[in-house]
Design a protein around this motif. Structure first.
Motif, PDB file in Angstrom:
ATOM      1  N   MET A   1       0.704  -1.279   0.079  1.00 49.73           N
ATOM      2  CA  MET A   1       0.188   0.006   0.015  1.00 49.73           C
ATOM      3  C   MET A   1       0.861   1.296   0.167  1.00 49.73           C
ATOM      4  N   SER A   2       2.138   1.076  -0.293  1.00 47.13           N
ATOM      5  CA  SER A   2       3.083   2.148  -0.199  1.00 47.13           C
ATOM      6  C   SER A   2       3.538   2.613  -1.646  1.00 47.13           C
TER       7      SER A   2
ATOM      8  N   GLN B   1       2.221   3.669  -4.466  1.00 48.23           N
ATOM      9  CA  GLN B   1       1.689   4.696  -5.065  1.00 48.23           C
ATOM     10  C   GLN B   1       1.596   5.973  -4.501  1.00 48.23           C
TER      11      GLN B   1
ATOM     12  N   THR C   1      -1.035   8.219  -4.685  1.00 44.25           N
ATOM     13  CA  THR C   1      -2.052   8.805  -4.334  1.00 44.25           C
ATOM     14  C   THR C   1      -3.257   7.209  -3.731  1.00 44.25           C
ATOM     15  N   ARG C   2      -3.973   7.710  -3.152  1.00 50.33           N
ATOM     16  CA  ARG C   2      -5.114   6.411  -2.837  1.00 50.33           C
ATOM     17  C   ARG C   2      -6.351   6.963  -2.891  1.00 50.33           C
ATOM     18  N   ARG C   3      -7.456   5.812  -3.033  1.00 49.53           N
ATOM     19  CA  ARG C   3      -8.973   6.253  -3.174  1.00 49.53           C
ATOM     20  C   ARG C   3      -9.474   5.774  -1.619  1.00 49.53           C
TER      21      ARG C   3
ATOM     22  N   TRP D   1     -10.283  10.537  -3.951  1.00 49.68           N
ATOM     23  CA  TRP D   1      -8.708  10.344  -4.088  1.00 49.68           C
ATOM     24  C   TRP D   1      -8.124  11.405  -3.534  1.00 49.68           C
TER      25      TRP D   1
ATOM     26  N   ASN E   1      -3.767  12.188  -1.288  1.00 49.80           N
ATOM     27  CA  ASN E   1      -2.385  11.660  -1.125  1.00 49.80           C
ATOM     28  C   ASN E   1      -2.337  10.667  -0.250  1.00 49.80           C
ATOM     29  N   ALA E   2      -1.430   9.632  -0.475  1.00 45.70           N
ATOM     30  CA  ALA E   2      -1.297   8.288   0.513  1.00 45.70           C
ATOM     31  C   ALA E   2      -1.302   8.780   1.824  1.00 45.70           C
TER      32      ALA E   2
ATOM     33  N   LEU F   1      -4.750   9.215   3.708  1.00 44.51           N
ATOM     34  CA  LEU F   1      -5.672   8.445   3.509  1.00 44.51           C
ATOM     35  C   LEU F   1      -6.661   8.237   4.663  1.00 44.51           C
TER      36      LEU F   1
END
Length: 274
Positions: free
Chosen positions: A173-174, A176, A178-180, A235, A237-238, A241
């Motif tokens: 999970m690290s 990318q 960006t995350r949704r 969406w 930034n990671a 989240l």
């Protein structure tokens, strides 16, 4: 009993012949050992300098250095034995038998060892990444040759054999930027869906953590037993989240209360006959 002069002379001649045969081999073996040791020292020094530049995989670097050192000295030892006259095939047979016995005794550890090499070489994850593997989620704290260490979000240490990780699905999970963030919110039947959508989108338009591209969306997702289920996708930034997820849920609840939109609880309508 006296030894005759002829026997003495014969023994001396045999000793001299043996010395002519053995002494040069010993000298050559000593020279080979000294020169080989010097070369190995230089090779290992160069290898260490090269590996120190690769700071991304310290565990792999230590293993490669130690493994190379062992292999080089085994080659040197076999070379010295061959010069002296010891059959090389005997050593190969001994090493092969020992390797087979060790392999049978350490099948599980060898699987973890091979898995560790694959992880360190191909880097599906690295120290500091948040991953899910073998049913556990946490931040990678250490990657060793046999085991990978995870720290869970409640600060528990999970030690997972590398053989299992290398042969199963791992979610990283690290990787990318960006995350949704996905929400599912239920509203009561009879709610104006357009109004609910505008309220939710207004919340995330004001939140700087929510990205404008892709823009947040709200859809009617399901006709539930007691609610209309809305799915919300935003969406970010990671690193934002979870703060956006939890604070967004609270903001939606507050705005729904202000605007009189009901979030229903499970209920049944019972009609009793006469």
């Amino acid at each position: 009993m006296e030894i005759s002069q002829e026997t003495t002379d014969a023994l001396i001649r045999q000793g001299i012949d043996l010395a002519y045969q053995v002494v040069p081999s010993i000298i050559y073996a000593i020279l080979f050992y000294l020169i080989g040791k010097f070369i190995i020292k230089k090779v290992l020094k160069g290898l260490k300098t090269f590996l120190e530049k690769r700071e991304d995989s310290p565990s792999l670097n230590v293993f490669l250095y130690s493994f190379s050192k062992v292999i080089l000295f085994i080659v040197l030892f076999v070379g010295v034995a061959a010069i002296i006259g010891v059959p090389v095939t005997s050593f190969l047979a001994i090493f092969g038998a020992a390797g087979l016995a060790i392999g049978l005794a350490l099948q599980g550890s060898l699987s973890n060892f091979a898995g560790g090499l694959l992880i360190l070489a191909f880097k599906p994850f690295k120290v500091g990444d948040v991953v899910t593997g073998q049913g556990h989620t946490g931040k990678v704290s250490k990657i060793q040759i046999l085991y990978t260490h995870l720290l869970t979000f409640d600060n528990k240490e999970i030690i997972i054999p590398n053989g299992n990780l290398a042969n199963s699905d791992v979610i990283n999970m690290s990787t990318q930027d960006t995350r949704r963030v996905d929400y599912t919110v239920g509203v009561a039947y009879g709610t104006n869906i357009k109004q609910a959508r505008e309220i939710i989108l207004g919340i995330f338009e004001k939140d700087e953590r929510a990205l404008k591209d892709p823009a947040p969306v709200v859809f009617l997702n399901n006709f539930g037993d007691s609610s209309l289920d809305l799915v919300i996708r935003v969406w970010t930034n990671a690193e934002n989240l979870w703060p956006l997820y939890f604070e967004g849920m609270e903001a939606i609840n507050n705005e729904f209360e202000i605007n009189g939109i009901e979030i229903p609880f499970p209920q049944r309508v019972v009609h009793q006959g006469k």
